[in-house]
Design a protein around this motif. Structure first.
Motif, PDB file in Angstrom:
ATOM      1  N   THR A   5       2.173   8.299  -2.321  1.00  0.00           N
ATOM      2  CA  THR A   5       2.661   8.671  -3.038  1.00  0.00           C
ATOM      3  C   THR A   5       4.560   8.181  -3.140  1.00  0.00           C
ATOM      4  O   THR A   5       5.078   7.480  -3.766  1.00  0.00           O
ATOM      5  N   LEU A   6       5.048   8.558  -1.850  1.00  0.00           N
ATOM      6  CA  LEU A   6       6.610   8.654  -1.917  1.00  0.00           C
ATOM      7  C   LEU A   6       6.972   7.586  -1.206  1.00  0.00           C
ATOM      8  O   LEU A   6       8.290   6.641  -1.102  1.00  0.00           O
ATOM      9  N   GLY A   7       6.398   6.614  -0.226  1.00  0.00           N
ATOM     10  CA  GLY A   7       6.647   4.955   0.413  1.00  0.00           C
ATOM     11  C   GLY A   7       7.024   3.937  -0.525  1.00  0.00           C
ATOM     12  O   GLY A   7       7.995   3.841   0.205  1.00  0.00           O
ATOM     13  N   PRO A   8       6.530   3.690  -1.270  1.00  0.00           N
ATOM     14  CA  PRO A   8       6.812   3.097  -2.524  1.00  0.00           C
ATOM     15  C   PRO A   8       8.198   3.155  -2.766  1.00  0.00           C
ATOM     16  O   PRO A   8       8.913   2.633  -3.481  1.00  0.00           O
TER      17      PRO A   8
ATOM     18  N   LYS B   2      -1.322  -2.422   1.904  1.00  0.00           N
ATOM     19  CA  LYS B   2      -0.817  -3.650   0.541  1.00  0.00           C
ATOM     20  C   LYS B   2      -1.590  -4.667   0.740  1.00  0.00           C
ATOM     21  O   LYS B   2      -2.266  -5.453   2.042  1.00  0.00           O
ATOM     22  N   SER B   3      -1.962  -5.257  -0.376  1.00  0.00           N
ATOM     23  CA  SER B   3      -2.384  -6.713  -0.259  1.00  0.00           C
ATOM     24  C   SER B   3      -1.318  -7.743  -0.873  1.00  0.00           C
ATOM     25  O   SER B   3      -1.072  -7.288  -2.392  1.00  0.00           O
ATOM     26  N   GLY B   4      -0.995  -8.107  -0.103  1.00  0.00           N
ATOM     27  CA  GLY B   4       0.823  -8.967  -0.174  1.00  0.00           C
ATOM     28  C   GLY B   4       1.453  -8.464  -0.699  1.00  0.00           C
ATOM     29  O   GLY B   4       1.963  -7.720   0.267  1.00  0.00           O
ATOM     30  N   ASP B   5       2.525  -7.598  -1.376  1.00  0.00           N
ATOM     31  CA  ASP B   5       3.322  -6.566  -2.021  1.00  0.00           C
ATOM     32  C   ASP B   5       2.936  -5.526  -2.426  1.00  0.00           C
ATOM     33  O   ASP B   5       3.723  -4.498  -2.716  1.00  0.00           O
TER      34      ASP B   5
ATOM     35  N   LEU C 200      -7.943  -8.705   3.047  1.00  0.00           N
ATOM     36  CA  LEU C 200      -6.131  -8.241   2.229  1.00  0.00           C
ATOM     37  C   LEU C 200      -5.415  -9.116   1.039  1.00  0.00           C
ATOM     38  O   LEU C 200      -4.356  -8.932   0.611  1.00  0.00           O
ATOM     39  N   LYS C 201      -5.417 -10.879   2.117  1.00  0.00           N
ATOM     40  CA  LYS C 201      -5.043 -11.369   1.578  1.00  0.00           C
ATOM     41  C   LYS C 201      -4.976 -12.113  -0.023  1.00  0.00           C
ATOM     42  O   LYS C 201      -6.641 -11.745  -0.361  1.00  0.00           O
TER      43      LYS C 201
END
Length: 167
Positions: A89-92, A131-134, A166-167
């Motif tokens: 929740t806060l990381g992004p 993450k998947s990409g960004d 994840l890619k």
């Protein structure tokens, strides 16, 4: 003939728009990947002699997988979830992928101390974003070792286990 060309052009434009919308749909964290990440994180800590719990959440903070070592204490479930919830929740918002980096940044800001009173937030190291990409699709939180940095290392091991998917 012109009507046929116009109709074909409209149809092709619609199909291209639909395909683009499909590819722009957010990726989701599957239960299988979440389970694999949790199992690897638990195994990684167990190899170090630490009895932990692992929680994997989706991008919305909803639980996808939970594992508790049979000898881990009950509070480790809450700490693993709190860490996973905090980073997802806060990381992004703060552009941090690791809970330790987020905690360090927030510790430098006296006003950020108020975040500790938000339900579900646990400002201790021990979680990573998935993450998947960004695009953020989830998080892995680990609780129960003597150090949040050890917990975070185990969470990283879980992420590495599923990284190629994840890619």
């Amino acid at each position: 003939m012109t009507f046929l060309r116009l109709t074909s052009l409209v149809a092709l434009t619609f199909c291209a728009s639909f395909a683009q919308a499909q590819s722009a749909a957010p990726k989701e964290l599957s239960a299988l990947l979440a389970s694999q990440a949790a199992a690897e994180a638990l195994t990684s800590c167990d190899k170090l002699g630490h009895k932990v719990s692992v929680t994997v959440l989706d991008r919305n903070g909803l639980t996808r997988a939970v594992l508790k070592h049979e000898r881990a204490t009950p509070h480790t479930l809450d700490s693993s979830r709190g860490k996973a919830y905090t980073i997802v929740t806060l990381g992004p918002l703060f552009k941090k992928d690791l809970q330790s980096e987020l905690v360090a940044q927030l510790a430098a800001n006296p006003a950020a101390a108020a975040l500790a009173s938000v339900p579900g937030i646990l400002l201790l190291p021990g979680a990573v974003l998935i993450k998947s990409g960004d695009e953020v699709i989830g998080s892995i939180g680990v609780g129960g070792s003597p150090s949040g940095l050890v917990d975070e290392g185990c969470a990283k091991a879980g992420l590495e286990k599923i990284a190629s998917s994840l890619k």
